[in-house]
Each structure stands twice: as structure tokens, then as C-alpha cells.
Enzyme design. Structure first.
Site, PDB file in Angstrom:
ATOM      1  N   LYS A  65     -13.020  17.564  10.296  1.00 18.60           N
ATOM      2  CA  LYS A  65     -13.532  17.904  12.002  1.00 18.60           C
ATOM      3  C   LYS A  65     -14.055  19.503  12.157  1.00 18.60           C
ATOM      4  O   LYS A  65     -12.900  19.686  13.253  1.00 18.60           O
ATOM      5  CB  LYS A  65     -13.068  16.756  12.661  1.00 18.60           C
ATOM      6  CG  LYS A  65     -12.681  15.662  12.148  1.00 18.60           C
ATOM      7  CD  LYS A  65     -13.022  14.749  13.465  1.00 18.60           C
ATOM      8  CE  LYS A  65     -13.136  13.429  12.798  1.00 18.60           C
ATOM      9  NZ  LYS A  65     -11.852  12.597  12.841  1.00 18.60           N
ATOM     10  N   THR A  85       0.792  -1.383  -0.324  1.00 18.23           N
ATOM     11  CA  THR A  85       0.244   0.234   0.194  1.00 18.23           C
ATOM     12  C   THR A  85       1.636   1.734  -0.442  1.00 18.23           C
ATOM     13  O   THR A  85       1.903   1.212   0.420  1.00 18.23           O
ATOM     14  CB  THR A  85      -0.800  -0.087   1.205  1.00 18.23           C
ATOM     15  OG1 THR A  85       0.049   0.413   2.335  1.00 18.23           O
ATOM     16  CG2 THR A  85      -1.595  -1.087   1.424  1.00 18.23           C
ATOM     17  N   GLU A  93      -5.992  -2.798  -1.351  1.00 24.93           N
ATOM     18  CA  GLU A  93      -6.598  -4.023  -0.678  1.00 24.93           C
ATOM     19  C   GLU A  93      -7.687  -5.193  -0.965  1.00 24.93           C
ATOM     20  O   GLU A  93      -7.914  -5.729  -0.621  1.00 24.93           O
ATOM     21  CB  GLU A  93      -6.984  -3.294   0.903  1.00 24.93           C
ATOM     22  CG  GLU A  93      -5.720  -3.175   1.862  1.00 24.93           C
ATOM     23  CD  GLU A  93      -5.204  -1.325   1.645  1.00 24.93           C
ATOM     24  OE1 GLU A  93      -5.671  -1.377   0.521  1.00 24.93           O
ATOM     25  OE2 GLU A  93      -4.813  -1.415   2.655  1.00 24.93           O
ATOM     26  N   TRP A 143     -18.512  17.207  10.510  1.00 23.54           N
ATOM     27  CA  TRP A 143     -17.676  16.678   9.405  1.00 23.54           C
ATOM     28  C   TRP A 143     -17.970  17.222   7.499  1.00 23.54           C
ATOM     29  O   TRP A 143     -19.055  17.347   7.309  1.00 23.54           O
ATOM     30  CB  TRP A 143     -17.565  14.679   8.993  1.00 23.54           C
ATOM     31  CG  TRP A 143     -17.072  13.980   9.755  1.00 23.54           C
ATOM     32  CD1 TRP A 143     -16.499  14.229  11.543  1.00 23.54           C
ATOM     33  CD2 TRP A 143     -17.112  12.957  10.095  1.00 23.54           C
ATOM     34  NE1 TRP A 143     -16.106  13.420  11.831  1.00 23.54           N
ATOM     35  CE2 TRP A 143     -16.335  12.176  11.456  1.00 23.54           C
ATOM     36  CE3 TRP A 143     -17.304  11.875   9.367  1.00 23.54           C
ATOM     37  CZ2 TRP A 143     -16.113  11.388  11.742  1.00 23.54           C
ATOM     38  CZ3 TRP A 143     -16.844  10.330   9.565  1.00 23.54           C
ATOM     39  CH2 TRP A 143     -16.358   9.702  10.906  1.00 23.54           C
TER      40      TRP A 143
END
Ligand code: AMP
Length: 542
Positions: free
Chosen positions: A439, A185, A330, A444
Site C-alpha cells: 500500500k 490450510t 478452500e 496498491w
């Protein structure tokens, strides 16, 4: 009671066997590292890959050993893949855009035995060869002539290995759960972690991506695989194209707009896939010419959010359909696609746009869900944010050598680290990476949504939004804009452009113009680096 069907292990060597038998003469075309366009066929790739299998066995490669590739998309690179995978060894794709330290870390972590590479990367390998104790051989994907004077002592030529070994190697014969590919990754947090694909997971991913509402490829397609083989397996194209016998075109090292356009037109490409930045470069180049896209019908774009301007330009100016996709290393990688349901297809192009901008719906084989921070359910109303979790037979269950520990929750779901919404029609939309979401006052803000709108400003080349500490609100958004060459603009122009397009409390507290928005190894905006660069920055509202 067990079923009574044949036991036919799903191993990827069977994909190339099939292509060599039933699509033998179908072409694989490469813009070679040496320069010329090189043509071969699936039968040719198959024969040469088998010879290469014998060669690497003679070099000591055993089942389960890791063999790396550090190479551009090319026919020779495909041969190396199948040569390794066919004998039960593990093909480890290295991303050449990584820094030398990261490359060395990954090579050592994987304990690679051989590295297949292009002449392009010999300098970096020569400089760091002493830091790779497990690597016994470097095989350069070229002939002796081009190897001459190469920077790595003792490097072998793949062409010589192919010429000097027979093609009688027997592939397969192992369990379908055998490891087949390894890809690390991007490691935006901590060290990169290895995703270890199995033959079965790659085979099943191939079948799923061939669904009509996923990539829907056929033998009548010509596919330009721009997305690199080192970026999540070229999104499976090096398996799915031979599986259906689609002609495959490989761009080699050249991914600039002019080179891509040339291949699209001369090879009569019908389908392509890449990250947004590649298409931005192509569209920018197209605007400087009178060229048309005479054969291209569909492009799948993913890796980061697709700006509306790209979807419109492809549709309005060139008659090309954009399919927005989401996935990750993934997830093999395809997880969702924004292909239209009949209800969405019935809408006007403008009314379809909100759906095209979403990352879309999962195909059969992928289970998705949203949860809140404490694992509770989130309504699928298209507004409420949740953590995106995923489950399926081609989704990672653990990282190589157990890095990161147990990565599945009690229900067997993998947390993607993405924050998303799902609407009533089932379209998922990524609102942010969990670590990039801003935040503000307990709510959000999606940095991606502001970026996408700002990037649609006619003077903007690229936009990035990060959260900056704020004493009252916790964090507030800062908009960074890289203008197109020769343009000048004021912060006010961008604030006005955003007004009415996002909620008032999402409006950035400041707009800064930068010379460059940095991109990471897989073409995504490098927010970690931006945050470092703006570590000392203070908002004017503080
Ligand atoms: P990688 O493993 O390098 O392919 O990165 C996967 C991550 O890229 C995902 O978890 C998302 O954060 C991001 N990503 C991939 N596709 C998209 C997309 N279409 N829109 C927004 N983010 C995306």
C-alpha cells in the site's frame, strides 16, 4: 414439484467402483518409496482398498472418525484414501513439509485415530508420538521386511493388513453430504484451519475439473500427478483420473528434475500438474541434457503465479501447452483456468501471453466476484483491483470445528484473501494476497507482478517483493533476488530490466541479493519468513 430421477448419492467410492469395472486393467504406476517402479491397475487398487477398509474397521475406525495420511503420492496412498472414504470415515491429508509442532497441532485438532504413513516419516512420528494422544495406530504403507527396524514401536504394515483381511467390505450407503476429506490450510496467518470436504463436493469438483476447458482429461491420457495428494487433494487428480480411466503415474518421494523427466518419458505421460517450482527444476534439468519431451502435451500450473519464462520455455523449446490455474484448499481446489476463449485462441502466441499470465476464467459451478474494501462493486476493466470472492457447491462454507467463525458474507460468498482484477473478457488475474499487497500512497502495488517480471531476468533464479514501511508513502517495495548459481549482478541491472515494464511508482526502492528465497510447505514463497528476516531493514530512500 420434485423431479423424478433416481436417488444416487454422489459418493466418491463410486468413482473407484467405476474405474475397477470399466477401466479395470488401466495402470497406476508408482516410483515407490523403497525405490523400484511398482505397477498396479484400478482393479488392483479397488480390491486392495476394500481389504484395507475391513482392516481399519477391525482396528476400530467408525464412520466420521478421522484417519490421517502422511505420505507421498503412490498407489498405496490412493488405496488408503478410498479405504477410509468408502466406509464414511474422513481422510485427513497431512503435509510432511510442516514443522513437527504444526503437525502435532493439526493431528490433535483433527483427533486422528490412525495415521497411514511412509517409512520416510517414521522418525518424525517416533519423536512426536507422545504428543498425539488420539492416535491409536500407525500403519506404514509398506511390507513387513521394510517395516523391520522402523522407528515407531507397534507400527503396522499395510501389506500385512491387506493380506489378512477379505475384500468383501460394502462401501457407501451414506448421505452424499457426509464428510470425506480434511485438509488444513497452510496457516500463513494464525493456526491452520481445517477444510472439510464432503463426498458430494469432491464428486462435483471431479465432474467440473473434467470439463474440456478445465483439465479435460480422457481415458487416452497418461497423467503424472506431481502435485501432492496432501496439497488440496492433488488438485482432484486421484478422483478425476479413475473417473475417466486415465493411466496414473505417481512420483513417490522424488520430484527433482531428473526423476520427473524419467517418468515423463518412460511412462509416455501426456498431462501433468504441479506448482511452478517443480517445473522450474525440470526445465533447469532439461537444459543440461539433449532430452526432448516426446509425449507431454499439457501441464496445468498453479498454486502461485506462473512466470512467463516457464510458459515460453515449455512452448518454444518443448511444444508443451501451459494452462495457468488458480485455486485454494478452500475451493477443492480449482477455481479458475486460463484456457483460451476462441477470441484469445485466434491471437498469435505473443498476443496470447497476457491472457496466459492471468489465472483465468471460472468453469460452470464456480461463481466469482470482486468487491472493494467496503463491499461495493469493482469494474471488470482488467486494471481495478478488488477482493476476490467465491461461491459454489465445492467451496468451503465453514472451517472444521467452526475455527474462524462465520466465513461467508451476507450473500454467501467466501472472501479468498486474494486481491485480483477481472478484464472485459472475464480473465481474472491475482495481483496479490490481501496481506502482501503493497500500500503506497493510498494506492496498491502488486508484489506478484514485480516478482514475475524480475524472475524473467536471465540471471535470476527467483524473485520476491515485500512492502517495507516508509514514513511518507506508508510502504514501498523491496525486491529480493536469488541469482542462478555462478551468476553475479548489480541492483542497477535489475532496475533497468524493470524500467518500462511496470509503472514508475511501482519501481522498487531497493534491490537486495539473497542466498535463498524461502519456500513454505506448499512450494509458495514464504513472505512471512522474509518479512521476519528483513524486520530490521531500512530502505535507502528513508
Ligand atoms: P493453498 O490453499 O495453499 O493452495 O493456497 C491458496 C492461495 O495460493 C491462493 O489464495 C492464492 O493466494 C495462491 N495461488 C494459488 N494459485 C495461484 C496462482 N495461479 N497465481 C497466484 N497465486 C495463486
Amino acid at each position: 414439484m420434485r423431479g423424478l430421477m433416481q436417488d444416487w448419492p454422489l459418493t466418491v467410492d463410486k468413482i473407484l467402483d467405476h474405474a475397477a469395472e470399466w477401466h479395470a486393467g488401466r495402470e497406476v504406476v508408482t516410483r515407490s518409496v523403497e525405490g523400484p517402479i511398482v505397477r498396479t491397475t484400478y482393479a488392483g487398487i479397488h480390491e486392495r482398498a476394500k481389504r484395507l477398509s475391513n482392516a481399519i474397521k477391525a482396528l476400530g475406525v467408525q464412520p466420521g472418525d478421522r484417519v490421517a495420511t502422511l505420505a507421498w503420492n503412490s498407489g498405496r496412498h490412493i488405496e488408503a484414501w478410498y479405504a477410509v472414504m468408502g466406509i464414511g470415515a474422513v481422510c485427513h491429508t497431512l503435509n510432511p513439509r510442516l514443522f513437527a509442532d504444526q503437525l502435532c497441532y493439526i493431528i490433535n485438532h483433527a483427533e486422528d485415530k490412525i495415521i497411514f504413513t511412509d517409512t520416510t516419516f517414521l522418525p518424525v512420528l517416533a519423536e512426536n508420538r507422545h504428543r498425539m494422544p488420539t492416535v491409536k495406530h500407525i500403519v506404514v504403507l509398506t511390507d513387513e521386511d521394510h517395516l523391520k527396524g522402523g522407528a515407531v514401536a507397534g507400527a503396522l504394515s499395510s501389506e500385512t493388513l491387506i493380506e489378512t483381511h477379505g475384500g468383501d467390505c460394502v462401501w457407501g450407503g451414506f448421505d452424499e453430504t457426509t464428510a470425506c476429506g480434511l485438509c488444513y490450510t497452510s496457516g500463513t496467518t494464525g493456526n491452520p484451519k481445517g477444510v472439510l470436504y464432503s463426498h458430494r463436493s469432491n464428486f462435483l469438483h471431479t465432474l467440473v475439473t473434467l470439463q474440456t476447458d478445465v483439465m479435460g482429461l480422457s481415458v487416452r491420457d497418461t497423467v503424472l500427478a506431481v502435485v501432492p495428494m496432501f496439497h488440496a487433494n492433488a488438485w482432484g487428480l486421484t478422483f478425476s483420473c479413475p473417473a475417466v480411466g486415465a493411466k496414473l503415474v505417481m512420483p513417490g518421494p522424488k520430484m527433482d528434475g531428473e526423476s520427473i523427466l524419467e517418468l515423463l518419458e518412460t511412462e509416455a505421460v501426456t498431462f501433468s500438474a504441479a506448482v511452478p517450482t517443480v517445473w522450474q527444476m525440470l526445465l533447469a534439468h532439461l537444459r543440461t541434457t539433449t532430452a526432448r519431451l516426446t509425449t507431454l502435451k499439457r501441464v496445468v500450473i498453479g498454486g502461485s503465479a506462473v512466470p512467463e519464462a516457464i510458459i515460453r520455455a515449455f512452448h518454444d523449446d518443448y511444444g508443451v501447452e501451459v494452462v495457468h490455474a488458480w485455486g485454494m484448499t478452500e475451493t477443492s481446489p480449482l477455481g479458475t483456468l486460463s484456457t483460451p476463449t476462441p477470441e484469445v485462441a485466434a491471437l498469435s502466441f505473443d498476443d496470447q501471453m497476457p491472457y496466459k499470465l492471468k489465472q483465468g476464467r471460472p468453469p460452470a459451478g464456480v461463481q466469482l466476484r470482486l468487491t472493494d474494501d467496503i463491499g461495493g462493486g469493482v469494474p471488470y476493466d482488467g486494471h481495478t483491483f478488488g477482493r476476490l470472492q467465491i461461491k459454489g457447491s465445492f467451496i468451503a462454507g465453514a472451517y472444521f470445528k467452526s475455527e474462524g467463525g462465520d466465513i461467508l458474507d451476507a450473500d454467501g460468498f467466501f472472501d479468498t484473501g486474494d486481491v485480483a482484477t477481472i478484464d472485459a473478457e472475464g480473465y481474472m488475474q491475482i495481483t496479490d494476497r490481501a496481506k502482501d499487497v503493497i500500500k503506497s500512497g493510498g494506492e496498491w502495488i502488486s508484489s506478484i507482478e514485480i516478482e514475475n517480471i524480475a524472475a524473467g531476468h536471465p540471471k535470476a533464479l527467483m524473485a520476491a517483493v515485500i512492502g517495507v514501511p516508509h514514513p511518507k508513502w506508508d510502504e514501498r517495495p523491496l525486491l529480493l533476488v536469488q541469482l542462478k548459481t555462478g551468476e553475479a549482478a548489480t541492483a542497477e541491472e535489475f532496475m533497468q530490466f524493470l524500467t518500462g515494464k511496470i509503472a514508475k511508482w511501482w519501481m522498487p526502492d531497493d534491490v537486495r541479493f539473497v542466498d535463498e528465497i524461502p519456500l513454505g510447505g506448499t512450494g509458495k514463497i514464504d513472505k512471512k519468513l522474509i518479512r521476519q528476516r528483513f524486520a530490521d531493514y531500512r530502505l535507502p530512500t528513508v
